[in-house]
Motif scaffolding. Structure first.
Motif, mmCIF file in Angstrom:
data_model
loop_
_atom_site.group_PDB
_atom_site.id
_atom_site.type_symbol
_atom_site.label_atom_id
_atom_site.label_comp_id
_atom_site.label_asym_id
_atom_site.label_seq_id
_atom_site.Cartn_x
_atom_site.Cartn_y
_atom_site.Cartn_z
ATOM 1 N N ASN A 141 0.817 -1.234 0.000
ATOM 2 C CA ASN A 141 0.000 0.000 0.000
ATOM 3 C C ASN A 141 0.843 1.273 0.000
ATOM 4 O O ASN A 141 0.923 2.006 0.975
ATOM 5 N N GLY A 198 -7.968 1.390 2.827
ATOM 6 C CA GLY A 198 -8.110 2.820 3.112
ATOM 7 C C GLY A 198 -9.514 3.214 3.510
ATOM 8 O O GLY A 198 -9.706 3.991 4.448
ATOM 9 N N GLY A 288 -5.141 6.136 4.202
ATOM 10 C CA GLY A 288 -5.569 5.166 5.211
ATOM 11 C C GLY A 288 -4.378 4.647 5.983
ATOM 12 O O GLY A 288 -3.247 5.064 5.746
#
Ligand code: BGC
Length: 413
Positions: A141, A198, A288
């Motif tokens: 991520n 997120g 996030g």
């Protein structure tokens, strides 16, 4: 007992000093981009320096789908390669299907249990025995940005998806492609899982993409995730379909697009091109919190012959060597799997990754990547990806997408 070949004997010979056998390894992997090739070369060099003969079997194709198809063909023809880039539950799936060589002797002699985080060690075991060797920890991520474009347009790295959308709209308005994306199923899945994390948060990610809870899969939160995927679809250029991930990275590098959402193997591309984090490109976690991990590893099929078995033991030892873990990961964009490798030579993105991983291990937000084969077995993972990519490439509604998602997962169980 499926661990047919026990490598203890050959390891004992190797530990005793110079040996007459010639360690051999045919190595199947999918590291063919600039940064990846530079990384795997480190292992090839170390293997050769210890007298090994390496036969390279690279199968191009990001995410490894093509490599896994090639592996299946080789195993079905009764000619498994000696070493294979294999990760996550696929390790245990292959173990159940064909057995894998037991590398426990190498692991014990070299104290792997003392230097690997428990969660990573667990992935490397088959019925409690060591059956794979980890090379790294990639974080999935990440969002990468072209520093000059962002500065020119007064844009900060986004910390929420709304901020991302606002930045993307502004860039688009100014004639800049907001997001470099490669329209291949695994890349759609990569973006999707970062949006799940997120928008839903770590607990929701666990419920939806690890536990496959039907309520989570059909929830309003999941509908919002598909809404965001639809929005993202509007921010990619018209030629995105089929593009390789490293070409998408090159677009950010060359100022043809502002952002890319991709794991930190993308950083390996920036570094291989001589780009500096903070100066030429910027890294940030995708909007996030949490850490989606993707641990590359090698497993060893059962093969006949001392030379090959010694090759397997030598590779396993080298892969977990401190020196290899440092040099390889400096090139690859990831961080070492071993916890005792100093990070002083690593860049700020790698240091941030290590910090986030440690924090995630404490607060429960360290989660396995579904898109990179760490969370699920092949069938449910493939079923999810089919829906994600069908949605991304059509005008399917979010309501239909969540229903299809739940159905596909149910059928794959
Ligand atoms: C692997 C990485 C690789 C990337 C792109 C990921 O699944 O874990 O090592 O660089 O795919 O091919």
């Amino acid at each position: 007992m499926k661990l047919k070949t026990v490598l203890a004997a050959s390891t004992a010979v190797m530990m005793a000093g110079p040996v007459l056998a010639n360690p051999q390894a045919e190595v199947l992997h999918w590291w063919t981009s600039g940064g990846e090739a530079r990384s795997v070369a480190v292992l090839q060099e170390q293997f050769a320096a210890e007298g090994g003969t390496w036969t390279d079997m690279p199968v191009a194709g990001g995410g490894g789908d093509a490599a896994m198809t090639a592996l299946r063909a080789r195993v079905l023809s009764g000619n498994a390669p000696t070493a294979v880039q294999l990760k996550g539950p696929a390790i245990q799936e292959w173990y159940e299907e064909t057995g894998l060589a037991d590398i426990g002797a190498v692991a014990e002699e070299n104290g792997w249990a003392d230097v690997l985080p428990a969660q990573i060690a667990e992935h490397m075991k088959c019925e409690g025995e060591w059956c794979a060797a980890p090379v790294n920890v990639h974080r999935v991520n990440w969002i990468w940005g072209n520093k000059q474009i962002l500065d020119e347009h007064g844009i900060e790295m986004p910390t929420t998806w709304d901020e991302f959308n606002a930045a993307a709209a502004k860039l688009q308005e100014a004639g800049v492609t907001p997001l470099a994306h490669g329209g291949q199923a695994w890349q759609d899945a990569t973006v999707f899982e970062t949006v799940v994390l997120g928008i839903g948060g770590p607990e929701f990610f666990q419920q939806a993409l690890v536990d496959l809870d039907p309520e989570a899969l059909t929830s309003d939160t999941m509908k919002q995730v598909f809404d965001q995927m639809r929005t993202i679809r509007g921010y990619v250029d018209p030629n995105f379909s089929g593009r390789d991930w490293n070409l998408a990275t090159a677009m950010v590098m060359n100022g043809e697009a502002a952002f890319q959402i991709m794991g930190d193997w993308a950083k390996g591309e920036f570094l291989a091109a001589g780009k500096e984090p903070g100066t030429d490109f910027v890294c940030a976690q995708t909007p996030g919190n949490g850490f989606l991990y993707n641990v590359d590893s090698f497993a060893f099929f059962n093969v006949e012959g001392d030379d090959k078995q010694q090759g397997q033991a030598l590779l396993a030892r080298l892969i977990m060597g401190e020196d290899f873990q440092k040099t390889f990961n400096l090139n690859k964009g990831s961080i070492p799997a071993r916890t005792d490798v100093a990070l002083d030579e690593f860049d700020s993105c790698a240091v941030a990754s290590a910090e986030a991983m440690n924090a995630g291990a404490q607060d429960g937000s360290l989660l396995p990547s579904y898109a990179h084969g760490m969370a699920l077995r092949g069938a449910p993972a493939g079923a999810i990806t089919d829906v994600v990519t069908a949605h991304f490439n059509s005008d399917m509604s979010s309501d239909d997408a969540v229903q299809q998602l739940a159905d596909a997962v149910a059928n794959a169980m």
